[in-house]
Scaffold this active site. Structure first.
Site, PDB file in Angstrom:
ATOM      1  CE  LYS A 127      27.052 -12.729  69.160  1.00  0.00           C
ATOM      2  NZ  LYS A 127      25.861 -13.225  69.895  1.00  0.00           N
ATOM      3  CG  HIS A 131      28.934  -5.678  69.568  1.00  0.00           C
ATOM      4  ND1 HIS A 131      29.258  -6.922  69.055  1.00  0.00           N
ATOM      5  CD2 HIS A 131      27.680  -5.401  69.129  1.00  0.00           C
ATOM      6  CE1 HIS A 131      28.227  -7.371  68.339  1.00  0.00           C
ATOM      7  NE2 HIS A 131      27.263  -6.469  68.367  1.00  0.00           N
ATOM      8  CG  HIS A 140      28.601  -6.757  63.380  1.00  0.00           C
ATOM      9  ND1 HIS A 140      29.044  -5.637  64.051  1.00  0.00           N
ATOM     10  CD2 HIS A 140      27.446  -7.109  63.988  1.00  0.00           C
ATOM     11  CE1 HIS A 140      28.206  -5.337  65.023  1.00  0.00           C
ATOM     12  NE2 HIS A 140      27.213  -6.208  65.005  1.00  0.00           N
ATOM     13  NE  ARG A 159      18.893  -5.358  73.368  1.00  0.00           N
ATOM     14  CZ  ARG A 159      19.656  -6.177  72.651  1.00  0.00           C
ATOM     15  NH1 ARG A 159      19.097  -6.941  71.712  1.00  0.00           N
ATOM     16  NH2 ARG A 159      20.957  -6.242  72.852  1.00  0.00           N
ATOM     17  CE  LYS A 163      20.709  -9.137  74.503  1.00  0.00           C
ATOM     18  NZ  LYS A 163      21.078 -10.367  73.761  1.00  0.00           N
ATOM     19  CB  CYS A 175      17.549  -7.578  67.109  1.00  0.00           C
ATOM     20  SG  CYS A 175      16.023  -6.874  67.743  1.00  0.00           S
ATOM     21  CB  SER A 176      20.643 -12.179  67.250  1.00  0.00           C
ATOM     22  OG  SER A 176      21.830 -12.673  67.847  1.00  0.00           O
ATOM     23  CD  GLU A 240      24.666  -4.291  68.083  1.00  0.00           C
ATOM     24  OE1 GLU A 240      25.384  -4.526  67.088  1.00  0.00           O
ATOM     25  OE2 GLU A 240      24.282  -5.171  68.863  1.00  0.00           O
ATOM     26  CD  GLU A 242      23.517  -5.055  64.498  1.00  0.00           C
ATOM     27  OE1 GLU A 242      23.831  -5.894  65.358  1.00  0.00           O
ATOM     28  OE2 GLU A 242      22.346  -4.671  64.311  1.00  0.00           O
TER      29      GLU A 242
END
Length: 350
Positions: A127, A131, A140, A159, A163, A175-176, A240, A242
């Site tokens: 991760k 990131h 990803h 969040r 984080k 969200c993950s 991010e 994604e």
């Protein structure tokens, strides 16, 4: 003043207990100015703890001790041994940054699924590597869950401050990322079932972040609505990038938010969510970019069919990957820096 979740009543909203995890301080100590040169890096006079040293690309970075292992701003020590910094991690010459110890461990220990622009798996990477803005960030696989109660209200979360990406932002239910494992790749069966892998990851993270017992959310309760592709920086270091699977689910669930993940939750009806999104900027409320993309482009329309699974499945677009934000711009190209040895896809065996 009114709540950051503008129309959520006290009966619908709860705050997670104070986080117990002690923050991990990462100090970037620089005691001399760094002067650029076309061909060489001017030496720095560095002191303090943790040790810091000059690196190429005109920056400095620090080594921090996590347990008995050393990391360079979250990158394993194989990239910064012997007092020589081999690659850039921190994007500023002098930065003091605080990262939560537990969040950093997740970032170091968990491997996400790297994909190409068509969502084909190309390997794994941590991760952390995935990131870092320096690496692209790397494209990803991810998922975004939209959970509704039987009254048709959507569960939103804020969040946690701890984080590393997009702290203190309001977002959708959860969200993950599916992790690079047989179960969450969906390769533990023939043929491979990618969507089943994503749903397994969704159930795992709903329990981890919100304390929802897995038995309250059977896998077949989730409705897959489609995928988006977006990229967004959280700050100068983290971001991010994604291909994000969108999942709808309707159920009354038990909540016990994890304070290291979630600082606040609220059930909101469609009018409340619309007000939150429309007034966020003027009121200083932060919304995650993926939630804004998905809610504004799709969720308000889909919400009308909530409770009618057949209708939702008819509205779903299983094949298309919707390019959002910068990714939708003509001529945009994937910035994933897969040529960097620290970011290259890992081919892991199970």
């Amino acid at each position: 003043g009114r709540s950051l979740a503008p129309m959520a009543t006290e009966g619908h909203r709860r705050r997670a207990p104070a986080a117990r995890a002690l923050p991990l301080l990462m100090w970037f100590v620089v005691h001399a100015l760094l002067h650029r040169s076309a061909s060489a890096l001017t030496p720095l006079a560095l002191s303090g703890s943790p040790s810091a040293f000059a690196c190429s690309r005109y920056y400095a970075k620090a080594v921090l001790d996590v347990g008995n292992e050393h990391y360079c701003h979250g990158v394993r020590s194989r990239f910064c041994r012997g007092g020589n910094a081999e690659r850039l991690v921190a994007p500023q010459a002098s930065v003091q940054e605080e990262l939560d110890k537990q969040q950093l461990r997740y970032m170091l220990e968990e491997n996400v699924i790297l994909v190409d622009m068509n969502d084909n798996v190309i390997g794994a990477q941590s991760k952390v590597a995935s990131h870092l803005v320096e690496h692209g960030p790397l494209l990803h696989r991810a998922f975004s869950i939209f959970l509704f109660d039987q009254d048709g209200r959507m569960l939103m979360q804020k969040r946690a401050h701890e984080k590393i990406t997009f702290p203190d932002h309001w977002t959708n239910t959860c969200c993950s990322h599916p992790l690079y494992s047989k179960a969450e790749l969906g390769t533990d069966m023939e043929p491979t079932d990618t969507l089943l892998g994503v749903k397994r990851a969704a159930v795992r993270k709903l329990e981890h972040e919100l304390g929802i017992p897995p038995e309250q959310l059977p896998l077949d309760a989730f409705v897959y609505m489609g995928r988006i592709h977006y990229i967004a920086n959280s700050d100068v270091t983290w971001g991010e990038h994604e291909i994000d699977y969108i999942l709808f689910v309707q159920a009354d669930v038990t909540l016990e938010p994890n304070p290291n993940e979630v600082s606040e939750v609220a059930y909101m009806d469609v009018a409340e969510v619309r007000e939150l999104f429309e007034t966020a900027e003027v009121r200083g409320v932060q919304i995650t970019p993926w939630a804004r993309h998905i809610v504004e482009a799709f969720v308000f329309d889909w919400w009308e069919s909530l409770g009618d699974r057949q209708k939702l499945e008819e509205l779903a677009d299983a094949e298309k990957i919707h390019r959002m934000g910068d990714c939708a711009n003509p001529g945009w190209t994937d910035p994933s820096n897969l040529q960097d040895p620290a970011a290259a896809p890992l081919q892991m065996e199970f």
